[in-house]
Write an enzyme that holds these catalytic residues in place. Structure first.
Site, short mmCIF file in Angstrom:
data_model
loop_
_atom_site.label_atom_id
_atom_site.label_comp_id
_atom_site.label_asym_id
_atom_site.label_seq_id
_atom_site.Cartn_x
_atom_site.Cartn_y
_atom_site.Cartn_z
N GLU A 102 -33.11 25.96 -9.36
CA GLU A 102 -32.27 25.70 -7.71
C GLU A 102 -30.61 25.49 -8.16
O GLU A 102 -30.44 25.41 -9.56
CB GLU A 102 -32.03 23.72 -7.22
N LYS A 140 -36.37 21.88 -13.79
CA LYS A 140 -36.23 20.72 -13.65
C LYS A 140 -37.91 20.57 -14.00
O LYS A 140 -38.32 21.56 -13.51
CB LYS A 140 -36.56 19.64 -12.73
N LYS A 189 -26.97 25.33 -9.34
CA LYS A 189 -26.29 24.05 -9.53
C LYS A 189 -25.12 24.60 -9.22
O LYS A 189 -23.68 25.41 -8.60
CB LYS A 189 -25.58 24.38 -11.08
N LYS A 210 -25.96 28.13 -17.29
CA LYS A 210 -24.51 27.93 -16.82
C LYS A 210 -24.64 29.52 -16.42
O LYS A 210 -25.11 30.96 -17.91
CB LYS A 210 -23.66 27.74 -17.55
N LEU A 244 -26.52 16.25 -17.24
CA LEU A 244 -26.88 17.50 -17.89
C LEU A 244 -26.87 18.02 -19.03
O LEU A 244 -25.49 18.23 -19.23
CB LEU A 244 -27.00 18.50 -16.79
N ASP A 285 0.77 -0.83 0.20
CA ASP A 285 -0.05 0.10 0.18
C ASP A 285 0.60 1.22 0.41
O ASP A 285 0.42 1.97 -0.68
CB ASP A 285 -1.14 0.05 1.29
S1 IVH Z 1 -29.42 17.56 -11.76
C1 IVH Z 1 -30.57 13.75 -13.71
N1 IVH Z 1 -29.07 19.61 -9.63
O1 IVH Z 1 -24.28 18.97 -12.05
C2 IVH Z 1 -30.51 14.86 -13.57
N2 IVH Z 1 -27.48 17.89 -10.68
O2 IVH Z 1 -23.58 19.31 -15.43
C3 IVH Z 1 -29.11 15.35 -13.02
N3 IVH Z 1 -25.31 18.95 -9.91
O3 IVH Z 1 -24.20 15.85 -12.66
C4 IVH Z 1 -28.72 16.24 -11.94
N4 IVH Z 1 -25.75 20.82 -8.99
O4 IVH Z 1 -23.62 16.33 -10.41
C5 IVH Z 1 -28.18 17.96 -10.75
N5 IVH Z 1 -29.34 21.45 -8.67
C6 IVH Z 1 -28.44 20.14 -9.46
C7 IVH Z 1 -27.24 20.04 -9.22
C8 IVH Z 1 -26.80 19.21 -10.37
C9 IVH Z 1 -24.65 20.18 -9.16
C10 IVH Z 1 -24.46 18.61 -10.88
C11 IVH Z 1 -24.46 16.90 -10.43
C12 IVH Z 1 -24.88 16.18 -11.96
C13 IVH Z 1 -23.83 17.80 -13.02
C14 IVH Z 1 -23.99 17.38 -13.90
#
Ligand code: IVH
Length: 705
Positions: free
Chosen positions: A123, A298, A125, A322, A90, A40
């Site tokens: 919401e 969403k 990101k 974004k 996304l 390790d």
């Molecule tokens: S929804 C089916 N909501 O962004 C939808 N993702 O670029 C899946 N992320 O893999 C994601 N904040 O890790 C969602 N409010 C939010 C988010 C979020 C960050 C990340 C998530 C995803 C990535 C996609």
């Protein structure tokens, strides 16, 4: 003195490639074979050296680096976990219009009437790493990172140390409920962690996201426990039941069970209100306690989410809006021309290194000759560059006045093979005409062929491909699958021992039956990206089917206007809809159809493909996950207007029942679904005696009654 001192970038790149391979190799021995070759401590030394080199050469961090935390295939000494439901990503929108367009797409897909509102949640990101928390009978039983979306890493022990994540859900929760969300580090916690690391001579993290990822993916959960990680839920994975029938309702239930949910999660009924919320979040972005990089919207109704489904790896019912990219000023040191696998010449700006949002940028794309002319850039100019998320940085603006200095002259010959470089009518790109005599194109094609999203051959990275190519060991993709014949030659090479050669040959053998979509993508045909390759694979399901259709279309095209001279012939063909119709019915569109035909029309390409197959590669058929029904295996035609469904949704429904959808009625058609206004197809179905049903009857078949 750091271990990276004194290395040139090329040496560092080689070493990083070797480390990626070695660490992957030891991971495999440790996990799959339970037979580690090194201690390790030695393993940790490899990982540390990799991290040191990456810190010294941030530009060289590899796609397959063992340290890549987000979106990377699992690496390191953590066990793999297959997700019960895939973890999706996304699609992105940057401009307001793209958000409006997204809402329009949703409305069209669902065929909503004008008066019917589409409620959406919004919401932040969060810029962290996604994690799935599985609760059974209310108790936390498993936590996994996203990994590649299908398989992640088991971080259960580590997650149990995060204060935001309860061991037991409060109140009544369904038997199985996977909460998904983001593990992140607050800005203030990140600053104090780095201060502490510095004082203790530990690793300094580039940004909160890297710090969160590095802290979560620890073999020793005690390390994670000492790191200030947090969690915010944003969705769910496999569930035995849902506590509500809207996105907002389920998120409220998750909050009530004791898991943090964003304070800025709200539901809106109009695009304007959604965009106003985006502006409000953007305005307070700098003051928020954690990093965010956009706002996620969403569709609120879960029945609509289900109908909308997903395309490739992203849901149709969500989008990430974004924030604008981060910008910086620097000096353009040189313009290099890179030759891509399709011969495209891409100008690359070599820059005075500059920090943009925590990342050192030394290169940026200049896209093409028109872009250079638009910017009026010359070597020595001061430029504004921008970096957005994971995309390649680009030159945005030239700050140096266009004085009497000579403009940059784009080369008219390929810098790699000297062939003429030309710009075809209507195209923005200038391409090398050398085709496969151009070594750059051949190497690029090989690199693409083995790359992570194509055949993904472990241990055969850029440096190897280049050296094998220049030494004549691998000249074309088929040579890779005949490498075993050159075992002795490989063993004679510096730094190649029995084990490493055997590992490479085993990694190659492991890819002899690649999924059809990866194989199609690996061929490097123009316009066939991953998503299109997947669409094609889904439609044709087997290589044999695909090849037959393409060959028929190639023959049809060859029969047309053979008397015309090139390029008039090509021009005429491109516009001849009938020629591409055979392929076009697969829904790929004329651009893709033409690109496929251009590729397979070229005898050399056919030879290359045949040689790969002859070397023992056989693409695996696509097995659709379908529900058996009365239409499974049948060919359907939809005609006339459908009232409650869009054509796309009807088609997706048919495919999920294992039926094929055709564009025209023939003797091969089994069933016609006709709506109001159906014309010639309906008539033809009558003549041929093919059963016809209406939309309501179709809905019953879909519902399974
Ligand atoms: S929804 C089916 N909501 O962004 C939808 N993702 O670029 C899946 N992320 O893999 C994601 N904040 O890790 C969602 N409010 C939010 C988010 C979020 C960050 C990340 C998530 C995803 C990535 C996609």
């Amino acid at each position: 003195m750091s271990a990276a001192d004194g290395l040139t970038a090329i040496e560092a790149a080689r070493e990083l490639e070797r480390l990626a391979r070695e660490i992957a190799h030891h991971n495999r021995l440790y996990h799959s074979e339970d037979a580690p070759e090194i201690s390790d401590a030695d393993y940790d030394a490899l990982v540390r050296r990799n991290a040191e080199l990456e810190a010294a050469f941030p530009d060289l961090v590899r796609e397959d680096s063992p340290s890549r935390q987000v979106g990377a295939a699992p690496a390191g000494h953590l066990a793999k976990v297959r997700h019960a439901a895939p973890m999706l990503s996304l699609d992105n929108a940057f401009a307001d219009e793209e958000v409006v367009e997204f809402i329009g797409r949703v409305r069209r897909y669902l065929k909503l009437g004008d008066g019917e509102p589409v409620a959406l949640t919004a919401e932040p990101k969060i810029d962290g790493l996604s994690c799935s928390l599985r609760y059974e009978k209310g108790m936390l039983v498993l936590a996994a990172t996203r990994g590649d979306g299908t398989t992640g890493e088991d971080v259960t022990a580590n997650v149990r140390t995060i204060a935001d994540i309860p061991e037991r859900l409060h109140g009544e929760a369904p038997d199985v409920f996977e909460v998904r969300g983001e593990v992140y580090m607050a800005k203030a916690d990140f600053a104090s962690l780095n201060a502490r690391q510095e004082a203790e001579g530990g690793k300094i993290f580039a940004n909160p996201r890297n710090a969160a990822a590095g802290s979560l993916r620890q073999k020793d959960a005690a390390v994670t426990a000492a790191r200030p990680l947090r969690f915010l839920a944003h969705g769910w994975g496999e569930v035995s039941a849902l506590p509500a029938d809207t996105q907002l309702g389920v998120m409220q239930a998750i909050a009530a069970w004791g898991i943090p949910v964003s304070e800025d999660l709200q539901r809106f009924e109009s695009g304007e209100a959604l965009l106003a919320h985006y502006r409000a979040i953007e305005a307070k972005r700098a003051d928020m306690p954690f990093d965010i990089d956009g706002v996620v919207y969403k569709v609120d109704r879960l029945d609509w989410q289900r109908r909308l489904g997903q395309v490739a790896r992203a849901p149709r019912w969500a989008i990430a809006h974004k924030f604008p990219a981060e910008k910086a000023q620097t000096v353009l040191r040189a313009i290099d021309i890179q030759v891509g696998r399709t011969g495209k010449l891409t100008p690359v700006a070599r820059l005075e290194p500059v920090n943009v949002g925590g990342v050192t940028v030394t290169n940026a794309t200049l896209h093409n000759a028109d872009e250079i002319a638009r910017l009026g850039v010359r070597v020595g100019d001061r430029v504004v560059i921008q970096r957005a998320g994971d995309v390649i940085p680009q030159v945005l603006e030239n700050l140096t006045a266009a004085e009497a200095r000579a403009a940059y002259v784009f080369p008219d010959h390929c810098p790699e093979c000297g062939s003429e470089a030309v710009r075809e009518e209507g195209e923005v790109d200038i391409r090398c005409t050398g085709g496969l005599i151009c070594p750059a194109q051949r190497v690029e094609r090989l690199r693409h062929f083995v790359s992570r999203h194509a055949l993904d051959i472990e241990g055969l990275g850029l440096v190897h491909i280049e050296s094998f190519f220049s030494d004549g060991i691998i000249q074309s993709p088929a040579d890779i699958f005949r490498l075993a014949e050159k075992r002795d030659l490989l063993l004679g090479r510096e730094r190649w021992a029995e084990t490493s050669v055997d590992n490479l040959l085993a990694a190659i053998d492991a890819r002899r039956a690649p999924p059809l979509d990866r194989f199609l993508f690996a061929l490097g045909i123009r316009h066939i990206g991953e998503v299109t390759a997947r669409d094609l694979a889904r439609r044709y399901t087997s290589w044999a089917n695909f090849r037959t259709v393409v060959e028929q279309a190639v023959a049809a095209r060859a029969a047309i206007q053979p008397t015309l001279a090139e390029p008039e012939r090509k021009f005429a063909l491109r516009r001849n809809k009938a020629v591409v119709a055979a392929i076009d019915t697969a829904g790929v569109g004329p651009e893709v159809a033409n690109a496929l035909l251009d590729f397979f029309e070229e005898p050399h390409n056919q030879e290359v493909v045949d040689a790969i197959l002859a070397a023992g590669v056989s693409p695996a058929d696509v097995i659709h996950e379908t529900r058996a029904s009365s239409v499974t295996g049948k060919t359907l035609v939809f005609t006339g207007s459908l009232e409650t469904l869009s054509r796309d949704e009807a088609k997706a429904q048919a495919e999920s029942l294992g039926a094929k959808v055709a564009g025209s009625v023939s003797a091969k058609t089994d069933l016609v679904v006709a709506g109001p206004g159906a014309g010639s197809k309906l008539k033809k179905a009558g003549e041929l005696g093919i059963p016809v049903i209406d939309e309501a009857e179709w809905a019953k078949i879909v519902a399974g009654s």
